[in-house]
Design a protein around this motif. Structure first.
Motif, short mmCIF file in Angstrom:
data_model
loop_
_atom_site.label_atom_id
_atom_site.label_comp_id
_atom_site.label_asym_id
_atom_site.label_seq_id
_atom_site.Cartn_x
_atom_site.Cartn_y
_atom_site.Cartn_z
N ASP A 135 -23.29 -63.63 -25.55
CA ASP A 135 -23.34 -64.43 -26.84
C ASP A 135 -22.55 -63.50 -27.70
O ASP A 135 -22.88 -62.53 -28.35
N PHE A 136 -21.27 -63.58 -27.58
CA PHE A 136 -20.24 -62.58 -28.46
C PHE A 136 -20.55 -62.62 -29.96
O PHE A 136 -20.31 -61.69 -30.61
N ASP A 137 -20.83 -63.92 -30.62
CA ASP A 137 -21.10 -63.94 -31.79
C ASP A 137 -22.48 -62.70 -32.30
O ASP A 137 -22.30 -62.39 -33.15
N ALA A 138 -23.45 -62.85 -31.52
CA ALA A 138 -24.53 -62.09 -31.69
C ALA A 138 -23.81 -60.46 -31.77
O ALA A 138 -24.35 -59.70 -32.52
N TYR A 139 -23.16 -60.06 -30.87
CA TYR A 139 -22.51 -58.95 -30.64
C TYR A 139 -21.59 -58.63 -31.86
O TYR A 139 -21.71 -57.52 -32.53
N ALA A 140 -20.89 -59.55 -32.46
CA ALA A 140 -20.01 -59.59 -33.50
C ALA A 140 -20.92 -59.18 -34.79
O ALA A 140 -20.45 -58.38 -35.65
N GLN A 141 -22.02 -60.05 -34.75
CA GLN A 141 -23.07 -59.71 -35.82
C GLN A 141 -23.49 -58.32 -35.96
O GLN A 141 -23.62 -57.71 -37.02
N THR A 142 -23.77 -57.69 -34.94
CA THR A 142 -24.21 -56.52 -34.68
C THR A 142 -23.27 -55.60 -35.55
O THR A 142 -23.58 -54.34 -36.07
N ALA A 143 -21.98 -55.67 -35.28
CA ALA A 143 -20.83 -55.00 -36.16
C ALA A 143 -20.87 -55.13 -37.40
O ALA A 143 -20.79 -54.20 -38.18
N VAL A 144 -21.36 -56.25 -37.95
CA VAL A 144 -21.19 -56.51 -39.40
C VAL A 144 -22.66 -55.50 -39.85
O VAL A 144 -22.69 -55.10 -40.90
N THR A 145 -23.87 -55.86 -38.96
CA THR A 145 -24.87 -54.92 -39.38
C THR A 145 -24.43 -53.41 -39.59
O THR A 145 -24.83 -52.72 -40.39
N LEU A 146 -23.91 -52.98 -38.45
CA LEU A 146 -23.61 -51.54 -38.53
C LEU A 146 -22.41 -51.11 -39.77
O LEU A 146 -22.71 -49.97 -40.43
N ALA A 147 -21.50 -52.09 -40.02
CA ALA A 147 -20.58 -51.97 -41.18
C ALA A 147 -21.24 -51.81 -42.34
O ALA A 147 -20.85 -51.25 -43.30
N ASN A 148 -22.51 -52.49 -42.58
CA ASN A 148 -23.02 -52.54 -43.76
C ASN A 148 -24.25 -51.53 -43.83
O ASN A 148 -24.95 -51.55 -44.77
N LEU A 149 -24.35 -50.54 -43.03
CA LEU A 149 -25.26 -49.37 -43.17
C LEU A 149 -25.02 -48.56 -44.47
O LEU A 149 -23.79 -48.66 -44.71
N PRO A 150 -26.17 -48.60 -45.14
CA PRO A 150 -25.71 -47.37 -46.42
C PRO A 150 -25.09 -46.28 -45.98
O PRO A 150 -25.35 -45.75 -44.85
N ALA A 151 -24.31 -45.80 -46.92
CA ALA A 151 -23.50 -44.59 -46.75
C ALA A 151 -24.17 -43.45 -46.66
O ALA A 151 -23.88 -42.77 -45.94
N ASP A 152 -25.37 -43.44 -47.57
CA ASP A 152 -25.85 -41.94 -47.54
C ASP A 152 -27.66 -42.17 -47.25
O ASP A 152 -28.19 -41.10 -47.09
N ASP A 153 -28.15 -43.23 -47.61
CA ASP A 153 -29.59 -43.57 -47.62
C ASP A 153 -29.84 -43.37 -46.23
O ASP A 153 -29.20 -43.64 -45.31
N PRO A 154 -31.22 -43.09 -46.10
CA PRO A 154 -31.77 -43.05 -44.63
C PRO A 154 -31.60 -44.56 -44.01
O PRO A 154 -31.61 -45.53 -44.62
N ILE A 155 -31.35 -44.59 -42.50
CA ILE A 155 -31.20 -45.73 -41.54
C ILE A 155 -32.43 -46.08 -41.08
O ILE A 155 -33.08 -45.18 -40.37
N ASP A 156 -32.82 -47.24 -41.21
CA ASP A 156 -34.23 -47.68 -40.24
C ASP A 156 -33.64 -48.13 -39.04
O ASP A 156 -32.80 -48.98 -38.76
N PRO A 157 -34.21 -47.43 -38.05
CA PRO A 157 -33.77 -47.86 -36.60
C PRO A 157 -34.12 -49.20 -36.12
O PRO A 157 -33.19 -49.98 -35.39
N ALA A 158 -35.13 -49.74 -36.75
CA ALA A 158 -35.38 -51.13 -36.56
C ALA A 158 -34.38 -52.10 -36.98
O ALA A 158 -34.16 -53.24 -36.38
N VAL A 159 -33.72 -51.89 -38.17
CA VAL A 159 -32.46 -52.63 -38.69
C VAL A 159 -31.46 -52.42 -37.76
O VAL A 159 -30.71 -53.44 -37.49
N VAL A 160 -31.11 -51.27 -37.00
CA VAL A 160 -29.90 -51.06 -36.44
C VAL A 160 -30.08 -51.74 -35.02
O VAL A 160 -29.22 -52.51 -34.58
#
Length: 174
Positions: free
Chosen positions: A2-27
């Motif tokens: 499922d390449f679309d799912a992998y591409a959506q993972t790239a969207v999720t990673l690119a939209n991570l907050p610049a400085d705020d803590p990251i929730d591993p469950a979101v990633v």
């Protein structure tokens, strides 16, 4: 695969907050082993890769296809992929894209980079977008039928349209 799912993972990673803590469950996804085992080093690696992926979206959205491809190629070198046949959760055999790295973050990033690369080859980088809402800036993949999407979500579109409407009403009242 499922390449679309992998591409959506790239969207999720690119939209991570610049400085705020990251929730591993979101990633990594809720209730995943990677989310439970991810340490600060993994999250720092994911944040750095997310910034590079954001750059790919910005380049593609601004019409700089060659630069977006160059950056994706550099990411493919930094996070090489290795296909892996898997069967889990009662599903039939299928292929996952995993990384050659030993960390969960390296494998996760490798899948995201591979998915975004395939997405670019299939749909073009003109389908990469940066939200037009001045208060947002998230990136997205434009899956609309006529490539007309301008916002990352309905929420941002509504907020932006309401703000523009109110501004027109104020201007007309003056």
């Amino acid at each position: 695969m499922d390449f679309d799912a992998y591409a959506q993972t790239a969207v999720t990673l690119a939209n991570l907050p610049a400085d705020d803590p990251i929730d591993p469950a979101v990633v990594f996804g809720p209730d995943t082993r990677a989310a439970q085992e991810a340490g600060e080093r993994d999250l720092a690696t994911v944040r750095r890769a997310g910034r590079r992926l954001r750059r790919v979206f910005e380049l593609g959205a601004s019409g700089r296809d060659s630069d977006a491809v160059d950056e994706l190629n550099a990411l493919l070198v930094a996070y090489p992929v290795q296909p892996h046949i898997s069967g889990h959760d009662g599903k039939s055999w299928h292929v996952h894209v995993t990384g050659r790295g030993s960390t969960a973050s390296a494998e996760h990033i490798a899948g995201a980079v591979w998915g975004l690369s395939v997405w670019l080859c299939e749909h073009g980088s003109d389908r990469f977008g940066v939200c037009a809402d001045e208060h947002c800036g998230n990136v997205y993949l434009d899956t609309s039928s006529n490539n007309c999407r301008r916002f990352c979500s309905e929420r941002c579109a509504t907020r932006s349209h309401v703000a523009a409407h109110r501004a027109r009403k104020r201007a007309a009242a003056v």
